[in-house]
Design a protein around this motif. Structure first.
Motif, PDB file in Angstrom:
ATOM      1  N   TYR A  65       8.100  35.295  27.917  1.00 25.02           N
ATOM      2  CA  TYR A  65       9.479  34.803  28.028  1.00 25.02           C
ATOM      3  C   TYR A  65       9.881  34.485  29.463  1.00 25.02           C
ATOM      4  O   TYR A  65      10.947  33.903  29.686  1.00 25.02           O
ATOM      5  N   LEU A  66       9.067  34.847  30.430  1.00 22.24           N
ATOM      6  CA  LEU A  66       9.400  34.572  31.825  1.00 22.24           C
ATOM      7  C   LEU A  66       9.493  33.065  32.107  1.00 22.24           C
ATOM      8  O   LEU A  66      10.475  32.615  32.725  1.00 22.24           O
ATOM      9  N   PRO A  67       8.519  32.241  31.688  1.00 21.10           N
ATOM     10  CA  PRO A  67       8.659  30.800  31.926  1.00 21.10           C
ATOM     11  C   PRO A  67       9.878  30.202  31.230  1.00 21.10           C
ATOM     12  O   PRO A  67      10.492  29.278  31.771  1.00 21.10           O
ATOM     13  N   LEU A  68      10.228  30.709  30.048  1.00 21.96           N
ATOM     14  CA  LEU A  68      11.396  30.186  29.349  1.00 21.96           C
ATOM     15  C   LEU A  68      12.660  30.395  30.183  1.00 21.96           C
ATOM     16  O   LEU A  68      13.472  29.473  30.344  1.00 21.96           O
ATOM     17  N   GLY A  69      12.841  31.612  30.703  1.00 22.30           N
ATOM     18  CA  GLY A  69      14.000  31.867  31.548  1.00 22.30           C
ATOM     19  C   GLY A  69      13.993  31.012  32.798  1.00 22.30           C
ATOM     20  O   GLY A  69      15.043  30.501  33.224  1.00 22.30           O
ATOM     21  N   PHE A  70      12.820  30.804  33.384  1.00 22.99           N
ATOM     22  CA  PHE A  70      12.708  29.996  34.599  1.00 22.99           C
ATOM     23  C   PHE A  70      13.072  28.535  34.327  1.00 22.99           C
ATOM     24  O   PHE A  70      13.896  27.941  35.033  1.00 22.99           O
ATOM     25  N   PHE A  71      12.461  27.954  33.283  1.00 22.13           N
ATOM     26  CA  PHE A  71      12.726  26.547  32.972  1.00 22.13           C
ATOM     27  C   PHE A  71      14.186  26.336  32.573  1.00 22.13           C
ATOM     28  O   PHE A  71      14.813  25.337  32.975  1.00 22.13           O
ATOM     29  N   LEU A  72      14.745  27.258  31.778  1.00 17.35           N
ATOM     30  CA  LEU A  72      16.133  27.108  31.370  1.00 17.35           C
ATOM     31  C   LEU A  72      17.077  27.193  32.561  1.00 17.35           C
ATOM     32  O   LEU A  72      18.043  26.429  32.654  1.00 17.35           O
ATOM     33  N   CYS A  73      16.810  28.107  33.468  1.00 17.74           N
ATOM     34  CA  CYS A  73      17.668  28.247  34.644  1.00 17.74           C
ATOM     35  C   CYS A  73      17.650  26.972  35.482  1.00 17.74           C
ATOM     36  O   CYS A  73      18.700  26.503  35.929  1.00 17.74           O
ATOM     37  N   LEU A  74      16.468  26.403  35.667  1.00 18.17           N
ATOM     38  CA  LEU A  74      16.384  25.151  36.416  1.00 18.17           C
ATOM     39  C   LEU A  74      17.048  24.004  35.653  1.00 18.17           C
ATOM     40  O   LEU A  74      17.732  23.166  36.241  1.00 18.17           O
ATOM     41  N   GLY A  75      16.840  23.975  34.332  1.00 17.45           N
ATOM     42  CA  GLY A  75      17.393  22.889  33.538  1.00 17.45           C
ATOM     43  C   GLY A  75      18.903  22.914  33.417  1.00 17.45           C
ATOM     44  O   GLY A  75      19.523  21.886  33.106  1.00 17.45           O
ATOM     45  N   LEU A  76      19.523  24.060  33.651  1.00 19.14           N
ATOM     46  CA  LEU A  76      20.982  24.193  33.540  1.00 19.14           C
ATOM     47  C   LEU A  76      21.650  24.291  34.905  1.00 19.14           C
ATOM     48  O   LEU A  76      22.820  24.663  34.993  1.00 19.14           O
ATOM     49  N   ARG A  77      20.943  23.910  35.948  1.00 21.94           N
ATOM     50  CA  ARG A  77      21.452  24.082  37.307  1.00 21.94           C
ATOM     51  C   ARG A  77      22.703  23.267  37.592  1.00 21.94           C
ATOM     52  O   ARG A  77      23.491  23.607  38.470  1.00 21.94           O
ATOM     53  N   ASN A  78      22.898  22.171  36.878  1.00 22.02           N
ATOM     54  CA  ASN A  78      24.061  21.324  37.177  1.00 22.02           C
ATOM     55  C   ASN A  78      25.329  21.774  36.462  1.00 22.02           C
ATOM     56  O   ASN A  78      26.356  21.093  36.537  1.00 22.02           O
ATOM     57  N   LEU A  79      25.301  22.910  35.765  1.00 19.23           N
ATOM     58  CA  LEU A  79      26.522  23.455  35.162  1.00 19.23           C
ATOM     59  C   LEU A  79      27.373  24.136  36.230  1.00 19.23           C
ATOM     60  O   LEU A  79      26.868  24.597  37.251  1.00 19.23           O
ATOM     61  N   ARG A  80      28.656  24.209  35.995  1.00 20.68           N
ATOM     62  CA  ARG A  80      29.560  24.829  36.962  1.00 20.68           C
ATOM     63  C   ARG A  80      29.335  26.347  37.005  1.00 20.68           C
ATOM     64  O   ARG A  80      29.030  26.964  35.998  1.00 20.68           O
ATOM     65  N   GLY A  81      29.557  26.911  38.186  1.00 19.85           N
ATOM     66  CA  GLY A  81      29.407  28.350  38.351  1.00 19.85           C
ATOM     67  C   GLY A  81      28.042  28.701  38.897  1.00 19.85           C
ATOM     68  O   GLY A  81      27.020  28.221  38.397  1.00 19.85           O
ATOM     69  N   ARG A  82      28.007  29.559  39.914  1.00 23.55           N
ATOM     70  CA  ARG A  82      26.736  29.886  40.554  1.00 23.55           C
ATOM     71  C   ARG A  82      25.806  30.665  39.629  1.00 23.55           C
ATOM     72  O   ARG A  82      24.589  30.505  39.684  1.00 23.55           O
ATOM     73  N   ALA A  83      26.362  31.507  38.772  1.00 23.64           N
ATOM     74  CA  ALA A  83      25.534  32.351  37.909  1.00 23.64           C
ATOM     75  C   ALA A  83      25.484  31.855  36.469  1.00 23.64           C
ATOM     76  O   ALA A  83      24.873  32.515  35.619  1.00 23.64           O
ATOM     77  N   THR A  84      26.089  30.711  36.182  1.00 21.39           N
ATOM     78  CA  THR A  84      26.149  30.223  34.797  1.00 21.39           C
ATOM     79  C   THR A  84      24.753  29.980  34.229  1.00 21.39           C
ATOM     80  O   THR A  84      24.433  30.405  33.115  1.00 21.39           O
ATOM     81  N   ALA A  85      23.913  29.288  34.984  1.00 22.05           N
ATOM     82  CA  ALA A  85      22.562  28.980  34.500  1.00 22.05           C
ATOM     83  C   ALA A  85      21.765  30.254  34.275  1.00 22.05           C
ATOM     84  O   ALA A  85      21.067  30.388  33.266  1.00 22.05           O
ATOM     85  N   LEU A  86      21.877  31.195  35.195  1.00 21.14           N
ATOM     86  CA  LEU A  86      21.136  32.457  35.073  1.00 21.14           C
ATOM     87  C   LEU A  86      21.558  33.221  33.825  1.00 21.14           C
ATOM     88  O   LEU A  86      20.713  33.689  33.050  1.00 21.14           O
ATOM     89  N   VAL A  87      22.868  33.318  33.611  1.00 27.19           N
ATOM     90  CA  VAL A  87      23.375  34.083  32.464  1.00 27.19           C
ATOM     91  C   VAL A  87      22.988  33.403  31.155  1.00 27.19           C
ATOM     92  O   VAL A  87      22.501  34.059  30.210  1.00 27.19           O
ATOM     93  N   LEU A  88      23.176  32.084  31.072  1.00 23.29           N
ATOM     94  CA  LEU A  88      22.867  31.375  29.831  1.00 23.29           C
ATOM     95  C   LEU A  88      21.374  31.437  29.521  1.00 23.29           C
ATOM     96  O   LEU A  88      20.980  31.591  28.360  1.00 23.29           O
ATOM     97  N   ALA A  89      20.528  31.322  30.536  1.00 28.78           N
ATOM     98  CA  ALA A  89      19.078  31.388  30.308  1.00 28.78           C
ATOM     99  C   ALA A  89      18.673  32.759  29.787  1.00 28.78           C
ATOM    100  O   ALA A  89      17.858  32.874  28.865  1.00 28.78           O
ATOM    101  N   THR A  90      19.241  33.795  30.365  1.00 25.42           N
ATOM    102  CA  THR A  90      18.903  35.154  29.923  1.00 25.42           C
ATOM    103  C   THR A  90      19.400  35.417  28.511  1.00 25.42           C
ATOM    104  O   THR A  90      18.676  35.974  27.679  1.00 25.42           O
ATOM    105  N   VAL A  91      20.640  35.019  28.222  1.00 27.17           N
ATOM    106  CA  VAL A  91      21.208  35.242  26.896  1.00 27.17           C
ATOM    107  C   VAL A  91      20.437  34.459  25.839  1.00 27.17           C
ATOM    108  O   VAL A  91      20.133  34.985  24.751  1.00 27.17           O
ATOM    109  N   PHE A  92      20.082  33.217  26.159  1.00 29.58           N
ATOM    110  CA  PHE A  92      19.325  32.422  25.194  1.00 29.58           C
ATOM    111  C   PHE A  92      17.973  33.059  24.914  1.00 29.58           C
ATOM    112  O   PHE A  92      17.530  33.129  23.763  1.00 29.58           O
TER     113      PHE A  92
END
Length: 357
Positions: A65-92
């Motif tokens: 699951y480590l690559p999934l979190g990494f790719f999702l975090c990068l893929g959601l980088r343009n969302l607002r909020g500094r931690a938004t991508a990190l939180v959404l990737a982990t929750v997903f």
């Protein structure tokens, strides 16, 4: 084509989607024997510590699951909020693991585990944190590299994702070298031709040559300039051969590391090297059409080829333990990869493809 600065983000989204699909297949393979046990779907969450576990299990569940979190975090980088991508990737990642563990209640060969769920969520979190840390430094450099290397045509990122998936093809040591597209096992079809030593080398050479040519020309289509292909295509195919060698050594035995280098495989590699030398300079349209024809020919030949006795012996030797589901995953990707690449080549954007770059 994505706006400037967004190509690495789009590529990361493609990779996240592909990795998610691989996780779903690997978690539910072999997809047979579905039944209800009468136990609550989420009962495993409150269960005690599993009786049987190993350090390998824990590390594997984190690593998957480590690559999934990494790719999702990068893929959601343009969302607002500094931690938004990190939180959404982990929750997903955690929700995907919960869904997979819950579905395993209905598979007799799988056992849902709260420990697996925890490790999967931890892996997604670690990957997302890593993505959050490296993104500010890496995305700009990746965009600059993409502008220098990739063709300015739409969906180049999808093509790169297909090439990344292709690297799973040589991970199956029991198939012919680069022999993607064999659908007979999935469809339960008997090979139409009997095995004959005197003819098999020619068939093996044809499979290897056609698929190497198709993959090389696909990579050429993604590059900004034709001369780049003369460096990157050989390196990419050599990486595929390295993966094949290491897979055979680790999954079968060290003594079988070079068993793939048969006379037929050598002839196929030599033929494809000559063909690529003569065709990598072609304009994008011609390269895409030739790659399409080569992939069609290679897929047809691999489905007509008789079963190789060594392939069956290799499969029996390594299809065990933790690698049982891994074998099913790599075989699925190897079987379906041409079905994914053929539409990409057939529906290649017309705009701008006729010019030579």
């Amino acid at each position: 084509m994505p706006p400037p600065g967004n190509r690495p983000i789009v590529f990361a989204r493609y990779l996240a989607f592909a990795w998610c699909a691989l996780i779903v297949y690997g978690s539910l393979h072999p997809f047979v024997g579905w039944r209800s046990t009468g136990i609550g779907v989420w009962t495993f969450i409150g269960a005690g510590w599993p009786r049987y576990w190993t350090a390998f299990d824990l590390l594997a569940n984190v690593a998957v699951y480590l690559p999934l979190g990494f790719f999702l975090c990068l893929g959601l980088r343009n969302l607002r909020g500094r931690a938004t991508a990190l939180v959404l990737a982990t929750v997903f990642g955690a929700l995907l693991s919960l869904a997979m563990e819950s579905a395993q209640n209905y598979l007799p060969s799988r056992v849902p585990s709260n420990l697996d769920l925890s490790c999967n969520a931890l892996g997604a979190l670690i990957g997302a944190v890593f993505g959050q840390l490296v993104a500010p430094r890496s995305l700009g450099r990746l965009e600059q590299a993409a502008q220098r290397l990739l063709s300015p045509l739409p969906h180049s990122e999808l093509g790169l994702t297909l090439l990344g998936l292709w690297m799973m093809v040589p991970l199956s040591p029991e198939i012919l070298l680069f022999g993607a597209g064999d659908l007979r096992q999935l469809l339960d079809v008997t090979p139409p031709l009997p095995f004959a030593v005197e003819h098999f080398s020619v068939i093996e050479a044809g499979v290897t040559a056609c698929h190497a040519l198709a993959v090389g020309l696909l990579l050429r289509c993604l590059l900004a300039r034709w001369w780049q292909a003369y460096l990157l295509v050989p390196l990419f195919l050599l990486l595929g051969l390295l993966v094949r060698t290491l897979a055979a050594a680790v999954l079968v035995s060290p003594g079988d590391a070079w068993q793939w280098l048969t006379p037929g495989a050598q002839l196929g590699l030599q033929s494809s090297a000559l063909a690529l030398l003569l065709t990598l300079w072609l304009p994008l349209r011609a390269a895409a059409v030739l790659a399409l024809l080569a992939l069609l020919a290679g897929t047809a030949v691999v489905n007509l080829a008789p079963f190789n006795p060594y392939s069956q012996a290799a499969l029996a030797a390594w299809q065990q333990g933790h690698f049982l589901n891994f074998n099913g995953l790599t075989r699925l990707v190897a079987s379906l990869w041409p079905l994914l690449a053929l539409p990409f080549l057939a529906l290649w954007p017309v705009r701008g493809i006729g010019r030579s770059t």
